[in-house]
Motif scaffolding. Structure first.
Motif, PDB file in Angstrom:
ATOM      1  N   MET A  15     -22.828  13.031  97.757  1.00  0.00           N
ATOM      2  CA  MET A  15     -24.049  12.771  96.993  1.00  0.00           C
ATOM      3  C   MET A  15     -24.708  11.445  97.365  1.00  0.00           C
ATOM      4  SD  MET A  15     -24.460  15.427  94.990  1.00  0.00           S
ATOM      5  CE  MET A  15     -25.540  14.916  93.653  1.00  0.00           C
ATOM      6  N   ALA A  16     -24.146  10.721  98.314  1.00  0.00           N
ATOM      7  CA  ALA A  16     -24.667   9.402  98.664  1.00  0.00           C
ATOM      8  C   ALA A  16     -26.162   9.390  98.981  1.00  0.00           C
ATOM      9  CB  ALA A  16     -23.860   8.825  99.830  1.00  0.00           C
ATOM     10  N   PRO A  17     -26.715  10.349  99.741  1.00  0.00           N
ATOM     11  CA  PRO A  17     -28.150  10.292 100.055  1.00  0.00           C
ATOM     12  C   PRO A  17     -29.051  10.380  98.836  1.00  0.00           C
ATOM     13  CG  PRO A  17     -27.004  11.759 101.572  1.00  0.00           C
ATOM     14  CD  PRO A  17     -26.043  11.450 100.464  1.00  0.00           C
ATOM     15  N   ALA A  18     -28.488  10.752  97.685  1.00  0.00           N
ATOM     16  CA  ALA A  18     -29.278  10.839  96.448  1.00  0.00           C
ATOM     17  C   ALA A  18     -29.218   9.568  95.618  1.00  0.00           C
ATOM     18  CB  ALA A  18     -28.795  12.019  95.604  1.00  0.00           C
ATOM     19  N   GLY A  19     -28.240   8.669  95.872  1.00  0.00           N
ATOM     20  CA  GLY A  19     -28.167   7.520  94.969  1.00  0.00           C
ATOM     21  C   GLY A  19     -27.135   6.460  95.278  1.00  0.00           C
ATOM     22  N   LEU A  52     -14.171  14.406  94.763  1.00  0.00           N
ATOM     23  CA  LEU A  52     -14.115  15.660  94.024  1.00  0.00           C
ATOM     24  C   LEU A  52     -15.100  16.692  94.576  1.00  0.00           C
ATOM     25  CD1 LEU A  52     -13.916  14.311  90.351  1.00  0.00           C
ATOM     26  CD2 LEU A  52     -12.041  15.135  91.792  1.00  0.00           C
ATOM     27  N   ARG A  53     -16.032  16.236  95.433  1.00  0.00           N
ATOM     28  CA  ARG A  53     -17.060  17.124  95.982  1.00  0.00           C
ATOM     29  C   ARG A  53     -17.124  16.934  97.504  1.00  0.00           C
ATOM     30  NH1 ARG A  53     -18.165  15.072  91.249  1.00  0.00           N
ATOM     31  NH2 ARG A  53     -18.649  13.094  92.236  1.00  0.00           N
ATOM     32  N   PRO A  54     -16.079  17.270  98.219  1.00  0.00           N
ATOM     33  CA  PRO A  54     -16.047  16.991  99.660  1.00  0.00           C
ATOM     34  C   PRO A  54     -16.988  17.871 100.488  1.00  0.00           C
ATOM     35  CG  PRO A  54     -14.104  18.232  99.017  1.00  0.00           C
ATOM     36  CD  PRO A  54     -14.815  17.872  97.740  1.00  0.00           C
ATOM     37  N   GLU A  55     -17.340  19.057  99.986  1.00  0.00           N
ATOM     38  CA  GLU A  55     -18.155  19.997 100.748  1.00  0.00           C
ATOM     39  C   GLU A  55     -19.485  20.252 100.041  1.00  0.00           C
ATOM     40  OE1 GLU A  55     -17.119  20.825 103.637  1.00  0.00           O
ATOM     41  OE2 GLU A  55     -15.063  20.057 103.410  1.00  0.00           O
ATOM     42  N   LEU A  56     -20.473  20.698 100.821  1.00  0.00           N
ATOM     43  CA  LEU A  56     -21.771  21.026 100.221  1.00  0.00           C
ATOM     44  C   LEU A  56     -21.638  22.106  99.167  1.00  0.00           C
ATOM     45  CD1 LEU A  56     -24.175  20.977 103.308  1.00  0.00           C
ATOM     46  CD2 LEU A  56     -23.982  19.278 101.481  1.00  0.00           C
ATOM     47  N   ALA A  57     -20.717  23.033  99.342  1.00  0.00           N
ATOM     48  CA  ALA A  57     -20.510  24.081  98.340  1.00  0.00           C
ATOM     49  C   ALA A  57     -20.087  23.491  97.008  1.00  0.00           C
ATOM     50  CB  ALA A  57     -19.457  25.073  98.835  1.00  0.00           C
ATOM     51  N   ASP A  58     -19.367  22.368  97.025  1.00  0.00           N
ATOM     52  CA  ASP A  58     -18.943  21.706  95.787  1.00  0.00           C
ATOM     53  C   ASP A  58     -20.120  21.031  95.092  1.00  0.00           C
ATOM     54  OD1 ASP A  58     -16.186  22.319  96.345  1.00  0.00           O
ATOM     55  OD2 ASP A  58     -16.189  20.670  97.783  1.00  0.00           O
ATOM     56  N   VAL A  59     -21.125  20.650  95.870  1.00  0.00           N
ATOM     57  CA  VAL A  59     -22.328  20.011  95.325  1.00  0.00           C
ATOM     58  C   VAL A  59     -23.278  21.048  94.740  1.00  0.00           C
ATOM     59  CG1 VAL A  59     -24.401  18.712  95.947  1.00  0.00           C
ATOM     60  CG2 VAL A  59     -22.174  18.000  96.835  1.00  0.00           C
ATOM     61  N   LEU A  60     -23.377  22.195  95.389  1.00  0.00           N
ATOM     62  CA  LEU A  60     -24.360  23.202  94.987  1.00  0.00           C
ATOM     63  C   LEU A  60     -23.840  24.170  93.935  1.00  0.00           C
ATOM     64  CD1 LEU A  60     -25.778  24.014  98.517  1.00  0.00           C
ATOM     65  CD2 LEU A  60     -26.908  22.714  96.714  1.00  0.00           C
ATOM     66  N   GLU A 102     -18.501   4.138  91.477  1.00  0.00           N
ATOM     67  CA  GLU A 102     -17.896   5.170  92.303  1.00  0.00           C
ATOM     68  C   GLU A 102     -18.592   5.289  93.657  1.00  0.00           C
ATOM     69  OE1 GLU A 102     -15.224   6.524  91.595  1.00  0.00           O
ATOM     70  OE2 GLU A 102     -15.001   6.497  89.401  1.00  0.00           O
ATOM     71  N   ASP A 103     -17.801   5.644  94.670  1.00  0.00           N
ATOM     72  CA  ASP A 103     -18.359   6.066  95.946  1.00  0.00           C
ATOM     73  C   ASP A 103     -18.763   7.536  95.764  1.00  0.00           C
ATOM     74  OD1 ASP A 103     -18.792   7.084  98.534  1.00  0.00           O
ATOM     75  OD2 ASP A 103     -17.441   5.614  99.406  1.00  0.00           O
ATOM     76  N   LEU A 104     -20.025   7.836  95.967  1.00  0.00           N
ATOM     77  CA  LEU A 104     -20.557   9.153  95.626  1.00  0.00           C
ATOM     78  C   LEU A 104     -20.281  10.219  96.672  1.00  0.00           C
ATOM     79  CD1 LEU A 104     -23.996   8.016  94.155  1.00  0.00           C
ATOM     80  CD2 LEU A 104     -21.824   8.379  92.953  1.00  0.00           C
ATOM     81  N   GLY A 105     -19.740   9.837  97.809  1.00  0.00           N
ATOM     82  CA  GLY A 105     -19.381  10.818  98.816  1.00  0.00           C
ATOM     83  C   GLY A 105     -20.573  11.608  99.298  1.00  0.00           C
ATOM     84  N   THR A 152     -26.696  -1.893 101.474  1.00  0.00           N
ATOM     85  CA  THR A 152     -25.438  -1.329 101.954  1.00  0.00           C
ATOM     86  C   THR A 152     -24.995  -0.161 101.079  1.00  0.00           C
ATOM     87  OG1 THR A 152     -24.183  -2.923 100.629  1.00  0.00           O
ATOM     88  CG2 THR A 152     -24.666  -3.545 102.902  1.00  0.00           C
ATOM     89  N   GLY A 153     -24.034   0.609 101.598  1.00  0.00           N
ATOM     90  CA  GLY A 153     -23.486   1.716 100.830  1.00  0.00           C
ATOM     91  C   GLY A 153     -22.461   1.285  99.807  1.00  0.00           C
TER      92      GLY A 153
END
Length: 461
Positions: free
Chosen positions: A223-227, A131-139, A218-221, A192-193
């Protein structure tokens, strides 16, 4: 790495087991597993109840949530140590076009960038990363809630940006870089991821009944580096040993010490709790002890890594429940139990193998005005300067190899100390960032700022 549990006294081992048993029972956790590290080695492991019908051991994976951020911070500090970036660089310099590029890398690491705590809805921890494939979707459209650098405000999107920074500069996915540069060199083969058996399932425990509900994993996509990470007590024990002492295959001891230094202004509530944040690490004074590490949570899981810096004792605690036991308190208690029951043996005193006589003559009492200080030689070839009594400015100093020393802490951090000699080679005074230290209070034979009254010391009358 695991050593016989007999290295801890039986009473200590029982106290540790009792503490996690109370935490599991009162916190109503489906399972809880813990490990204790001392002097860089795992000396105890304990677990309560079961995972898939078996007692979890040091190889059973749990999701570790925001402890992932510390791993991401390690990757960023590696880039800094290699000279690829500077912590003062704005993000825009290396990762342009995000819309949050005015924040510096240091501010992102310390959660002082001013970015929002979460990404726009729906809540990222319980929904697919697709649901958040791009950095713009995260920010989102308004990523900043506060001026950059002004206050601590924990930000998950901030660490997403740091992960993207790593990907850009390394030219590879974040998880691939993490595996190559941190996990494999440290022997963290069970981190592991995505979950790998054996692993715990994540559960929500009903607040008013002893029943459970399965949580999604869930696979966080983005956001993975955060958790994103899953790990074990065995792997996190090895990681704790690394974060305590460093490992030149990954980061030097000096850099991990830098990560443990406060880098964020604490909020009033944090000051009352003795808490602040470094570069990817939480910092807290608890029961008179300096504790560093990180907590983590994702739906179905709680995690905590606590390192008692002065005691050289660390604790890892993992549970598979959305809420329940306060693992940061449990971790602090495990450190305390070992530190108090079996205090660390001091290193035996040994005389120096050699000494520079020109430095030795500086040892002893000095005066800044009327304040008495003592200069001592330290075993590492440096010196220390501290008040002879009471509180006051003090610091250790690192030798620069040219007859000067650089302060390592507190007020004198980064300041240069040097001995000023007369034409005949005798020592006139010490100069420390324009402060003049003399062998006698206001020594008239030294260049005391403002001079010395010609009538000298006198009484009244």
């Amino acid at each position: 790495m695991t050593t016989p549990q007999e290295e801890l006294l039986p009473a200590t081992r029982r106290s540790l087991l009792h503490r996690i048993a109370v935490a599991q029972a009162e916190g109503r956790a489906p399972s809880l597993v813990a490990a204790v590290v001392r002097d860089g080695r795992t000396v105890w492991h304990g677990a309560r109840t079961s995972v898939d019908g078996h007692g979890p051991d040091e190889n059973t994976q749990y999701r570790i949530g925001s402890i992932t951020k510390t791993f991401t911070a390690v990757l960023v500090l590696r880039l800094r140590d290699e000279g690829v970036l500077d912590l003062g660089d704005p993000l825009e310099k290396h990762l342009p076009g995000t819309g949050a590029g005015e924040a510096t890398i240091a501010e992102l690491l310390a959660h002082t960038s001013g970015l929002a705590a979460e990404s726009p809805a729906p809540w990222w921890e319980r929904t697919p990363g697709s649901l958040r494939p791009e950095l713009a979707d995260v920010l989102g459209e308004q990523p900043f809630l506060h001026p950059a650098g002004r206050r601590f405000h924990y930000s998950n999107p901030g660490y997403t940006l740091l992960g993207a920074l790593v990907e850009k500069l390394r030219g590879a996915p974040w998880e691939e870089v993490l595996r190559r540069e941190v996990l494999e060199p440290l022997g963290l083969n069970r981190t592991t991821g995505r979950p790998q058996a054996p692993h715990a399932g994540g559960w929500a425990v009903h607040p008013w009944a002893d029943v459970m509900l399965a949580e999604p994993a869930e696979d966080l996509g983005r956001m993975a580096p955060a958790g994103q990470l899953w790990s074990t007590t065995g792997d996190l024990a090895r990681f704790a040993a690394f974060m305590a002492k460093g490992d030149d295959k990954v980061l030097s001891a000096a850099t991990v010490r830098e990560m443990r230094k406060p880098a964020a202004p604490a909020e009033t509530t944090d000051v009352m709790d003795g808490m602040t944040y470094g570069l990817g690490l939480q910092i807290q004074y608890w029961g008179g002890r300096l504790l560093v590490g990180h907590s983590g949570s994702l739906p179905g899981f709680l995690a905590n890594l606590t390192i008692g810096v002065e005691d050289d004792v660390a604790a890892v605690v993992l549970a598979n429940c959305t809420s329940g036991p306060m693992l940061s308190v449990v971790g602090a208690d495990l450190v305390r139990i070992v530190a108090e029951a079996e205090p660390r043996m001091p290193e035996p005193w040994r005389p120096l193998q050699e000494v520079d006589t020109s430095v030795l003559e500086l040892a002893g009492q000095w005066y800044w005005g009327t304040h008495a200080f003592a200069l001592r030689l330290t075993p590492d070839g440096g010196v220390s300067l501290e008040p002879l009594s009471g509180n006051g400015r003090r610091s250790r100093f690192r030798a620069n190899g040219d007859g000067t020393w650089t302060g390592l802490e507190a007020y004198y951090a980064g300041e240069v100390l040097r001995a000023v000699r007369r034409p005949d080679g005798t020592v006139s005074h010490l100069d420390l960032g324009s402060f003049v230290f003399t062998r006698q209070p206001y020594d008239e034979g030294a260049p005391v700022p403002g001079g010395v009254a010609p009538e000298g010391w006198r009484g009244i009358g």
